[in-house]
Design a protein around this motif. Sequence first.
Motif, PDB file in Angstrom:
ATOM      1  N   SER A 235      -0.427  -4.023  -4.966  1.00  0.00           N
ATOM      2  CA  SER A 235       0.206  -4.167  -6.279  1.00  0.00           C
ATOM      3  C   SER A 235      -0.153  -3.012  -7.205  1.00  0.00           C
ATOM      4  N   MET A 236      -1.402  -2.499  -7.115  1.00  0.00           N
ATOM      5  CA  MET A 236      -1.788  -1.390  -7.984  1.00  0.00           C
ATOM      6  C   MET A 236      -1.036  -0.125  -7.598  1.00  0.00           C
ATOM      7  N   GLN A 237      -0.866   0.111  -6.322  1.00  0.00           N
ATOM      8  CA  GLN A 237      -0.115   1.288  -5.892  1.00  0.00           C
ATOM      9  C   GLN A 237       1.353   1.176  -6.281  1.00  0.00           C
ATOM     10  N   ALA A 238       1.908  -0.043  -6.229  1.00  0.00           N
ATOM     11  CA  ALA A 238       3.295  -0.243  -6.644  1.00  0.00           C
ATOM     12  C   ALA A 238       3.451   0.032  -8.139  1.00  0.00           C
ATOM     13  N   LEU A 239       2.474  -0.448  -8.929  1.00  0.00           N
ATOM     14  CA  LEU A 239       2.517  -0.228 -10.373  1.00  0.00           C
ATOM     15  C   LEU A 239       2.409   1.256 -10.690  1.00  0.00           C
ATOM     16  N   ALA A 240       1.521   1.954  -9.981  1.00  0.00           N
ATOM     17  CA  ALA A 240       1.362   3.394 -10.195  1.00  0.00           C
ATOM     18  C   ALA A 240       2.656   4.145  -9.895  1.00  0.00           C
ATOM     19  N   GLU A 241       3.320   3.750  -8.827  1.00  0.00           N
ATOM     20  CA  GLU A 241       4.588   4.393  -8.463  1.00  0.00           C
ATOM     21  C   GLU A 241       5.647   4.134  -9.524  1.00  0.00           C
ATOM     22  N   GLN A 242       5.685   2.918 -10.062  1.00  0.00           N
ATOM     23  CA  GLN A 242       6.643   2.599 -11.120  1.00  0.00           C
ATOM     24  C   GLN A 242       6.440   3.502 -12.339  1.00  0.00           C
ATOM     25  N   ALA A 243       5.174   3.840 -12.612  1.00  0.00           N
ATOM     26  CA  ALA A 243       4.860   4.671 -13.776  1.00  0.00           C
ATOM     27  C   ALA A 243       5.096   6.152 -13.513  1.00  0.00           C
ATOM     28  N   GLY A 244       5.327   6.544 -12.261  1.00  0.00           N
ATOM     29  CA  GLY A 244       5.576   7.932 -11.931  1.00  0.00           C
ATOM     30  C   GLY A 244       4.410   8.643 -11.265  1.00  0.00           C
ATOM     31  N   PHE A 245       3.307   7.925 -11.022  1.00  0.00           N
ATOM     32  CA  PHE A 245       2.115   8.529 -10.443  1.00  0.00           C
ATOM     33  C   PHE A 245       2.196   8.641  -8.923  1.00  0.00           C
ATOM     34  N   ILE A 246       1.402   9.553  -8.401  1.00  0.00           N
ATOM     35  CA  ILE A 246       1.126   9.659  -6.973  1.00  0.00           C
ATOM     36  C   ILE A 246      -0.308   9.163  -6.766  1.00  0.00           C
ATOM     37  N   THR A 247      -0.491   8.167  -5.915  1.00  0.00           N
ATOM     38  CA  THR A 247      -1.839   7.683  -5.632  1.00  0.00           C
ATOM     39  C   THR A 247      -2.508   8.641  -4.647  1.00  0.00           C
ATOM     40  N   GLU A 248      -3.492   9.382  -5.141  1.00  0.00           N
ATOM     41  CA  GLU A 248      -4.162  10.368  -4.292  1.00  0.00           C
ATOM     42  C   GLU A 248      -5.268   9.766  -3.445  1.00  0.00           C
TER      43      GLU A 248
END
Length: 318
Positions: A235-248
Amino acid sequence: MQCRICGSNGAHRHYVAKEMMLGLRDEHRYFQCAGCDCLQIEHIPANIADYYPDNYYSYSDATKAGNPVKQALTKLRDRYEVTGKCLIGRVMHFWMPNAKLATLRPLHLTQASQVLDVGCGAGHLLHSLRELGFHNLLGIDPFNQADIAYPNGLRVEKRDIFSEQGQWDAVMFHHSFEHLPNQRTNLGQAFNILKPGGMALVRIPTVSSYVWQEYGVNWVQLDAPRHLYLHSVKSMQALAEQAGFITEKVVFDSNALQFWGSKQYEQDIPLRDPRSWAESPEHLLFTAKEMREFEQRSRELNAINQGDQAAFYLRKPA
């Protein structure tokens, strides 16, 4: 209910958790999304500010007077934690590590880096950075009683992230993000105020953990009702993607609290109870051997991505 993270209306699992840090024991309903596994409170209490008393742990003054030699050694330790450099600091790390500062190392900060700490309380971490020579620092926390101006030049302001208009190299949420009601808009604002290529560091408790499965609503870091969202990695990675982030990177950094705190809750002993190990370790609720075993087990769980908290390193595309 509809999941506020992924929008799922599936067959969510429901739980009732008690407030146990302060020992109020009032009940709060949560549900865990069938789609993304995020555990979230059903309804935020109208009096949520009452659950943050004046003696809440993050409000204590960050300045510490003490032995000058110990202060100097602590500074060397902190320099090692942040940079990975300093031989004496490395030795001190093994004696008295500062895990919170060590989470900054992947950010590759320089003393000129512009760093915003959101929900920082009294600003302990930023105060340590300021003592190391970092000077472009700001802390914000809407739950503080007033602005704070430290003698070393650090400022902590009583406001939220939506009042911030600057551009930052790093925006950090150290166990504050789970307290925020509007997850998408808060992370989206962090994205907006980061420079291209900048990093957001989000450290949170996670249900992608052994102890959530083992202890359920007695899990100490559920922390009802202050923790509004207990994310899974998914869920955190999905939220990050929604905001435009790349999870490094995702790094698990749990500690022994997940065991001794949860075991206390099973025995109906709040964290602030006089019997609590946090308040009176001399009462030997847990033996020194048990505490060492809790720490060792935490390191083992972190190594297999099963600890009860994790640091998410999110990059804004350049």
